[in-house]
Design a protein around this motif. Structure first.
Motif, mmCIF file in Angstrom:
data_model
loop_
_atom_site.group_PDB
_atom_site.id
_atom_site.type_symbol
_atom_site.label_atom_id
_atom_site.label_comp_id
_atom_site.label_asym_id
_atom_site.label_seq_id
_atom_site.Cartn_x
_atom_site.Cartn_y
_atom_site.Cartn_z
ATOM 1 N N GLN A 29 0.815 -1.208 0.000
ATOM 2 C CA GLN A 29 0.000 0.000 0.000
ATOM 3 C C GLN A 29 0.851 1.260 0.000
ATOM 4 O OE1 GLN A 29 -2.511 -0.418 3.436
ATOM 5 N NE2 GLN A 29 -3.645 -2.149 2.590
ATOM 6 N N ARG A 30 2.059 1.160 0.504
ATOM 7 C CA ARG A 30 2.943 2.332 0.564
ATOM 8 C C ARG A 30 3.755 2.518 -0.718
ATOM 9 N NH1 ARG A 30 3.450 0.158 5.910
ATOM 10 N NH2 ARG A 30 5.324 -1.000 5.334
ATOM 11 N N GLN A 32 4.775 2.998 -4.778
ATOM 12 C CA GLN A 32 4.333 3.700 -5.983
ATOM 13 C C GLN A 32 4.111 2.662 -7.084
ATOM 14 O OE1 GLN A 32 3.685 7.032 -6.451
ATOM 15 N NE2 GLN A 32 4.022 7.322 -4.252
ATOM 16 N N ILE A 68 -6.399 2.129 -6.592
ATOM 17 C CA ILE A 68 -5.193 2.637 -5.936
ATOM 18 C C ILE A 68 -5.333 4.137 -5.701
ATOM 19 C CG2 ILE A 68 -2.674 2.789 -6.067
ATOM 20 C CD1 ILE A 68 -2.769 0.554 -8.157
ATOM 21 N N GLU A 69 -4.828 4.598 -4.576
ATOM 22 C CA GLU A 69 -4.845 6.028 -4.277
ATOM 23 C C GLU A 69 -4.189 6.792 -5.419
ATOM 24 O OE1 GLU A 69 -2.783 8.978 -0.991
ATOM 25 O OE2 GLU A 69 -3.238 6.894 -0.431
ATOM 26 N N ALA A 70 -4.839 7.863 -5.870
ATOM 27 C CA ALA A 70 -4.391 8.592 -7.063
ATOM 28 C C ALA A 70 -2.939 9.052 -6.968
ATOM 29 C CB ALA A 70 -5.312 9.790 -7.309
ATOM 30 N N SER A 71 -2.495 9.440 -5.796
ATOM 31 C CA SER A 71 -1.136 9.946 -5.633
ATOM 32 C C SER A 71 -0.081 8.848 -5.733
ATOM 33 C CB SER A 71 -0.992 10.656 -4.282
ATOM 34 O OG SER A 71 -1.202 9.743 -3.210
ATOM 35 N N LYS A 72 -0.522 7.596 -5.716
ATOM 36 C CA LYS A 72 0.415 6.475 -5.720
ATOM 37 C C LYS A 72 0.399 5.676 -7.014
ATOM 38 C CE LYS A 72 0.663 5.827 -0.726
ATOM 39 N NZ LYS A 72 2.067 6.280 -0.694
#
Length: 285
Positions: A29-30, A32, A68-72
């Motif tokens: 999750q952390r 990229q 997935i989170e957009a920033s990642k």
């Protein structure tokens, strides 16, 4: 540490389902994530325009499904032979892990059928997670088999296994001693007191350190066959195995003959394992 992941997108299927299972793991999750869609070259410009539009939509749909989170996440569309594109992009982003589908082909058959995963397996020195297409059902990652011997590659496999499972509740590591010349007396001794075995003892110590459930096995037989049989019998969700690059630096662009002909342990396991296979890599000069 897995910090940058390259997902070679092939649409809905086992690879995408496996990636969703990976996203349940805190370490993943952390990370990229680059989601790559390769467009094979076309001769007609009109066809290329239509294909690019379709591929852009498919890529967008994939990113949406993964959640997935957009920033990642970075969607990426590239034109070119998929085999070359995957290797090139993996180097560009300095990928810690390549995730891609596989038809489970090996040796010359894979070459004749233009297998992308076989090509990347041959020529990339980066860790790979290979997920066979439509062969097995994908389940949450709880039970992980780690093939161990005395090599540095086995130490790397252990490190990856610990990193992946230490934050998963009720996870279990299955340490398999892969020495091919085990006799019954050695087998019995390992199973009776694995903490005295130089291969298994460090793995046990790491599992205890992070309070991860574990068991140790040293079955008789050829390493590749017994690893795959155990993975099936124990309903393993992920198999982790070292895949060393034996080529000298000057020959990095050439095939590894053992892999090419299916003679290596890692090639046998990636073709025959009944679950996704994570191949750790550590290039040697």
């Amino acid at each position: 540490m897995i910090e940058k992941i390259l997902l070679a997108s092939s649409g809905p299927g086992n690879t995408e389902t496996m990636f969703k299972a990976l996203l349940e793991i805190p370490m993943i999750q952390r990370a990229q994530v680059t989601v790559l869609k390769a467009i094979p070259p076309q001769t007609a410009s009109n066809d290329m325009g239509d294909q690019r539009a379709d591929s852009e939509q498919e890529l967008s749909d994939t990113v949406t499904r993964l959640g997935i989170e957009a920033s990642k996440v970075t969607p990426m569309l590239r034109e070119g032979d998929p085999k070359d594109v995957v290797c090139k992009v993996a180097d560009e982003i300095d990928a810690s892990l390549i995730v891609m589908g596989s038809r489970g082909l090996g040796g010359l058959k894979a070459i004749f059928k233009n297998s992308v995963s076989q090509y990347v397996f041959q020529l990339s020195s980066r860790p790979m997670l290979l997920v066979k297409d439509d062969i097995y059902s994908i389940r949450p990652i709880k039970r992980v088999l780690v093939a161990l011997d005395k090599s540095d590659m086995a130490k790397e496999s252990l490190r990856v296994a610990i990193d992946l499972t230490r934050d998963i509740q009720d996870s279990e590591l299955i340490f398999v001693h892969t020495l091919s010349n085990l006799r019954n007396s050695i087998d019995e001794a390992i199973n009776a007191n694995p903490e005295t075995d130089p291969v298994l003892a460090p793995a046990i110590a790491e599992a205890k350190r992070y309070r991860i459930n574990y068991r140790c096995l040293a079955p008789a037989g050829k390493p590749g066959q017994r690893i795959c049989v155990l993975a099936d019998e124990l309903n393993v969700n992920l198999l982790i195995l070292g895949s060393p690059d034996r080529r000298p630096s000057i020959a990095k662009g050439l095939p590894d003959i053992d892999r090419l002909l299916g003679g290596s342990l890692s090639d046998y396991v990636r073709i025959n394992a009944p679950c996704p296979v994570l191949l750790t890599r550590m290039a040697t000069n």
